[in-house]
Design an enzyme around this catalytic site. Structure first.
Site, PDB file in Angstrom:
ATOM      1  N   GLU A 232       0.828  -1.207   0.000  1.00  0.00           N
ATOM      2  CA  GLU A 232       0.000   0.000   0.000  1.00  0.00           C
ATOM      3  C   GLU A 232       0.863   1.258   0.000  1.00  0.00           C
ATOM      4  O   GLU A 232       0.542   2.262  -0.656  1.00  0.00           O
ATOM      5  CB  GLU A 232      -0.901  -0.029   1.245  1.00  0.00           C
ATOM      6  CG  GLU A 232      -1.903   1.077   1.313  1.00  0.00           C
ATOM      7  CD  GLU A 232      -2.078   1.567   2.731  1.00  0.00           C
ATOM      8  OE1 GLU A 232      -1.947   0.773   3.677  1.00  0.00           O
ATOM      9  OE2 GLU A 232      -2.320   2.772   2.885  1.00  0.00           O
TER      10      GLU A 232
ATOM     11  N   ASP B 215       0.212   3.854  -3.033  1.00  0.00           N
ATOM     12  CA  ASP B 215      -0.230   5.223  -2.776  1.00  0.00           C
ATOM     13  C   ASP B 215       0.528   6.220  -3.656  1.00  0.00           C
ATOM     14  O   ASP B 215      -0.066   7.136  -4.219  1.00  0.00           O
ATOM     15  CB  ASP B 215      -0.004   5.521  -1.282  1.00  0.00           C
ATOM     16  CG  ASP B 215      -0.262   6.965  -0.921  1.00  0.00           C
ATOM     17  OD1 ASP B 215      -1.445   7.328  -0.881  1.00  0.00           O
ATOM     18  OD2 ASP B 215       0.697   7.708  -0.701  1.00  0.00           O
TER      19      ASP B 215
ATOM     20  N   ASP C 161      -7.226   0.624   0.990  1.00  0.00           N
ATOM     21  CA  ASP C 161      -5.859   0.112   1.126  1.00  0.00           C
ATOM     22  C   ASP C 161      -5.594  -1.015   0.120  1.00  0.00           C
ATOM     23  O   ASP C 161      -4.513  -1.095  -0.469  1.00  0.00           O
ATOM     24  CB  ASP C 161      -5.621  -0.407   2.549  1.00  0.00           C
ATOM     25  CG  ASP C 161      -5.562   0.730   3.568  1.00  0.00           C
ATOM     26  OD1 ASP C 161      -5.579   1.905   3.160  1.00  0.00           O
ATOM     27  OD2 ASP C 161      -5.512   0.431   4.780  1.00  0.00           O
TER      28      ASP C 161
ATOM     29  N   GLU D 187      -4.915   0.458  -3.365  1.00  0.00           N
ATOM     30  CA  GLU D 187      -3.556   0.995  -3.502  1.00  0.00           C
ATOM     31  C   GLU D 187      -2.538  -0.139  -3.589  1.00  0.00           C
ATOM     32  O   GLU D 187      -1.622  -0.102  -4.416  1.00  0.00           O
ATOM     33  CB  GLU D 187      -3.238   1.922  -2.328  1.00  0.00           C
ATOM     34  CG  GLU D 187      -4.075   3.197  -2.362  1.00  0.00           C
ATOM     35  CD  GLU D 187      -3.682   4.206  -1.307  1.00  0.00           C
ATOM     36  OE1 GLU D 187      -3.906   5.407  -1.525  1.00  0.00           O
ATOM     37  OE2 GLU D 187      -3.154   3.799  -0.246  1.00  0.00           O
TER      38      GLU D 187
END
Lengths: 237, 237
Positions: free
Chosen positions: B46, B50, B119, B122
């Site tokens: 994650e 991101d 989450d 990502e």
């Protein structure tokens, strides 16, 4: 030598240091142009460059530290990717002498202002990605950060000396250090800063010098930290 | 049909919807694994995903809106890249039924918790970048966000209906709206939410339904905004 001839020579050198030669040098010029210079400036490029930098350092940390949690990786990145570090790199690359600044900024020393230097660094990463591609920009960032990542001191969780000194003093219920510039000399593009770190009531002072204020402060903090850890005991409440 | 057989079928469908087929499906499984399931989970992925998402949306906005300032681009991205939007996309892709969750999370409805869904989204972007390369991950993000970027209503600076309703009420010195769930029905993976938006002393209420709570709230807010703009005058102090 005129400012623009000198700048062009510096921009040549900059490309060598970056390890990347621009096909469209106007993209690099744009990345080096502060908004004080005109409407065609580096602000939009900086928006892209920031995320290239964040991704690349995230990936480098991810691969370097396979056992770290997401939280630890985030903290390490925050210590590495910030205005101070970018300004230090810009100073090493002599980016200040490559900038296109408005007259006001030029006179007030904008070529060494950390925020202006850091923004130009980020904008350059974007300029490389548009001149070539994302991978090339990633490569440029990797070259600039690989030693910093190699040198991370994990015992300190990547914290810098100023942070560690502050924590050491707080743990001992002692007042925080004061930093002041004692001297500043040399040509604009190669200045030296002499910084004093003063521990106040402890009666300890030390000095350090470097080509950026931040690096000099860090060096002084390191010496002061050494003193505090050896000489000052913890006071229990 | 057992949970794991059903999940495998859903994971097959998910790859079709993402427009990407994993060579190492274990990477996708990892991206879909919440920390409640075990130590090998999606948290580190994650962290990388991101920044892939942030870069890709930044670049899409940069290219789509050549006249916007950095500040405007930043605001647009903040409205596009957030937990709510990612959870909406995850709901459209039915990611909830693909998740590996611990027993506790499974029982308490973790498969529709926005933070868990966001989450996982990502982490999937990072998984694609490691399974193939960065460009492929960028492609996946682009497919998921291109309609959202095309549909940005620039008159509203990319603000959503709930934000606009709040601003419209504040400008008229009226109390803020209240949202409540009136009904919720359907199978776990295909729930429908009925939301009421209540404007209190104005005596106006409206209802909307959608497959996520957020989308239903937005739809209700849109209708309420329409009412406020037509019926409520500005009160001068």
């Amino acid at each position: 030598m005129s400012l623009s001839v000198q700048r062009n020579q510096e921009i040549e050198r900059l490309q060598k240091k970056l390890g990347y030669r621009f096909k469209r040098v106007e993209l690099l010029h744009k990345a080096l142009t502060h908004r004080s210079y005109g409407a065609k400036n580096n602000e939009r490029l900086e928006f892209i460059g920031d995320s290239i930098l964040n991704y690349t350092v995230a990936k480098m940390l991810f691969l370097t530290f396979p056992d770290m949690t997401e939280g630890e990786l985030s903290r390490l990145r925050a210590n590495l990717v910030n205005q101070d570090t970018l300004a230090d790199i810009a100073t090493e690359l002599n980016v200040g002498d490559c900038l296109f600044l408005g007259v006001g900024e030029l006179k007030s020393g904008g070529f060494r202002r950390p925020s202006i230097l850091a923004d130009a660094m980020e904008a350059m990463f974007a300029a490389v990605s548009f001149d070539a591609n994302f991978d090339e920009a990633e490569h440029v960032v990797t070259l600039l950060f690989q030693n910093r990542i190699r040198n991370i001191d994990l015992r300190n969780h990547g914290k810098d000396a100023k942070t560690l000194l502050q924590e050491a003093l707080q743990a001992r219920r002692l007042p925080l250090p004061k930093y002041r510039i004692e001297d500043q000399f040399g040509e604009a593009h190669e200045q030296t800063f002499v910084i004093v770190c003063d521990l106040g009531e402890l009666g300890f002072q030390c000095k350090a010098q470097a080509h950026s204020r931040r690096l000099a402060e860090q060096a002084a903090a390191k010496e002061a930290l050494n003193y505090v850890e050896k000489k000052c005991s913890f006071k229990r409440p």
